[in-house]
Scaffold this motif. Structure first.
Motif, PDB file in Angstrom:
ATOM      1  N   THR A  85      25.156  63.511  -3.715  1.00  0.00           N
ATOM      2  CA  THR A  85      24.446  64.790  -3.846  1.00  0.00           C
ATOM      3  C   THR A  85      22.969  64.550  -3.605  1.00  0.00           C
ATOM      4  N   PRO A  86      22.159  65.623  -3.494  1.00  0.00           N
ATOM      5  CA  PRO A  86      20.712  65.457  -3.334  1.00  0.00           C
ATOM      6  C   PRO A  86      20.003  65.011  -4.602  1.00  0.00           C
ATOM      7  N   ALA A  87      20.732  64.838  -5.707  1.00  0.00           N
ATOM      8  CA  ALA A  87      20.076  64.547  -6.981  1.00  0.00           C
ATOM      9  C   ALA A  87      19.296  63.238  -6.957  1.00  0.00           C
ATOM     10  N   ALA A  88      19.788  62.230  -6.222  1.00  0.00           N
ATOM     11  CA  ALA A  88      19.068  60.956  -6.157  1.00  0.00           C
ATOM     12  C   ALA A  88      17.685  61.147  -5.537  1.00  0.00           C
ATOM     13  N   ASP A  89      17.610  61.946  -4.471  1.00  0.00           N
ATOM     14  CA  ASP A  89      16.305  62.218  -3.848  1.00  0.00           C
ATOM     15  C   ASP A  89      15.428  63.068  -4.766  1.00  0.00           C
ATOM     16  N   GLN A  90      16.055  63.996  -5.487  1.00  0.00           N
ATOM     17  CA  GLN A  90      15.288  64.818  -6.420  1.00  0.00           C
ATOM     18  C   GLN A  90      14.648  63.951  -7.496  1.00  0.00           C
ATOM     19  N   PHE A  91      15.402  62.982  -7.999  1.00  0.00           N
ATOM     20  CA  PHE A  91      14.855  62.119  -9.037  1.00  0.00           C
ATOM     21  C   PHE A  91      13.738  61.241  -8.482  1.00  0.00           C
ATOM     22  N   ILE A  92      13.889  60.778  -7.248  1.00  0.00           N
ATOM     23  CA  ILE A  92      12.806  60.017  -6.620  1.00  0.00           C
ATOM     24  C   ILE A  92      11.546  60.877  -6.522  1.00  0.00           C
ATOM     25  N   GLY A  93      11.718  62.180  -6.229  1.00  0.00           N
ATOM     26  CA  GLY A  93      10.565  63.070  -6.199  1.00  0.00           C
ATOM     27  C   GLY A  93       9.831  63.104  -7.528  1.00  0.00           C
ATOM     28  N   MET A  94      10.576  62.996  -8.627  1.00  0.00           N
ATOM     29  CA  MET A  94       9.948  63.004  -9.950  1.00  0.00           C
ATOM     30  C   MET A  94       9.264  61.677 -10.267  1.00  0.00           C
TER      31      MET A  94
END
Length: 399
Positions: A297-306
């Motif tokens: 899912t895109p969640a890994a990239d979202q967490f990297i954004g944080m």
């Protein structure tokens, strides 16, 4: 009705103040809060916003975004123009921010060993995960790097924890000594049938264990059950049979030429934990995370954004290591390097620059923008409420 009658020119200030109150509460309550979803994270791709975060933090960017949006929402030309001007000035200030001070680069490696069964569970999974990380580490040439990072969940349970299982600690220590590098190794340690620790263990280049950082902020209903007796009737919570014992505070490790601060997974989504490590003297940050439940899912990239914003707020380079990906090295206050894939086994090499003595205004002063917004909102609300001349109510009733 409470806000009825406020002048349109005051509304952006009042709205930003109210938003700041709700954000600060949401970041902390209930069960420790939840900072994901703050608007400031949506700006992580903007270099100017990341530079500004050194001064105002992600929370400050969120408040400023709210003030601009509220100004545009009034549909009053003058107020909307002021809101657009505010946005332009804020980003302009970000563009004019000076670069971060440089220093000597340190070669590092992230070992993303994945698991024997990525994104699902299987028998003896943790021991297999440890073995895969160990085998990948053995491919790193002697003297190639000064720091090796394994992710959260790369060791642990009863038979794969470097503290509980001495042979595991000896094998990892042997690799640290062979490479001649410091090693950060994440894992969970069962201490009883009801409790456990989540920790980053640090090995010295001679193979000794020199300390550990214990995660302070467990995931509610994931790493512990709040008020467990009240929820025991829910069958799904049997998947969380033990409660994590939180650590007592930030830990900074002296690695000789620089000091290292670490946070673990969920904590990377909260500004306060990286800020605490920076305030304790960290020159470099590590975020060790599992992310096995994210799947493809895109969640890994979202967490990297944080976690990218953690680098922006503190000004420190950051090593983001995930057991199943994505892993990345973040430099220069938020510049992303090459990312690993999802569910892959990779060693990611790169360089980071420790920044001794760097303390950004946000690290020093914290949520000052939110506090100013709250105070400004109170003042704007009280000064812009319609005033009824004394005696007006009586004469209207008489008429």
């Amino acid at each position: 009705r409470w806000l009825a009658g406020i002048r349109s020119s005051a509304w952006p200030v009042v709205a930003a103040g109210l938003w700041a109150v709700t954000e600060l509460l949401r970041y902390r309550f209930p069960v420790g809060g939840f900072e994901w979803g703050a608007w400031g994270y949506a700006l992580s791709d903007l270099e100017a916003a990341r530079a500004l975060a050194r001064w105002v933090g992600t929370s400050g960017l969120t408040v400023l975004t709210m003030a601009s949006a509220a100004g545009l929402a009034t549909l009053r030309l003058r107020t909307a123009m002021l809101a657009m001007a505010l946005s332009a000035v804020v980003l302009g200030v970000g563009w004019l921010m000076p670069g971060l001070p440089g220093g000597s680069a340190v070669p590092v490696a992230i070992v993303q060993g994945s698991t024997p069964c990525p994104f699902i569970h299987c028998d003896n999974e943790r021991y297999g995960t440890y073995l895969q990380h160990l085998e990948l580490t053995r491919t790193i040439p002697e003297g190639a790097v000064d720091l090796v990072v394994w992710s959260e969940g790369s060791t642990g349970s009863f038979n794969a924890d470097p503290i509980s299982a001495p042979e595991v600690g000896e094998a990892i220590g042997a690799e640290a000594a062979r490479i001649g590098a410091w090693m950060v190794v994440g894992g969970d340690r069962t201490i009883s049938e009801t409790h456990w620790y989540n920790a980053n263990v640090v090995f010295a280049p001679d193979g000794r264990i020199v300390g550990e950082y214990r995660k302070q902020h467990p995931v509610p209903f994931g790493e512990y059950i709040p008020a467990r007796p009240f929820f025991e009737w829910i069958p799904a919570l049997d998947q969380v049979p033990r409660d994590m014992i939180p650590g007592s505070g930030a830990v900074v490790f002296d690695l000789g030429d620089f000091d290292l601060g670490t946070v673990i997974s969920f904590e990377g989504g909260f500004a306060r934990y990286a800020r605490d490590a920076a305030n304790e003297g960290a020159d470099l940050l590590v975020v060790a995370t599992n992310e096995g439940s994210y799947g493809f899912t895109p969640a890994a990239d979202q967490f990297i954004g944080m976690t990218r914003m953690r680098s922006a707020e503190t000004g420190l380079d950051l090593i983001h290591a995930a057991v199943t990906g994505k892993s990345v090295i973040v430099t220069d206050g938020g510049v992303l390097g090459e990312k690993t894939g999802l569910g892959t086994q990779e060693v990611l090499f790169g360089e980071v620059t420790p920044r001794p003595g760097l303390t950004t205004p946000y690290v020093r002063f914290g949520e000052w923008v939110s506090l100013v917004a709250i105070l400004g909102g109170i003042v704007a609300w009280t000064r812009s409420r319609p005033r009824v001349p004394r005696g007006r109510e009586v004469s209207e009733v008489a008429v």
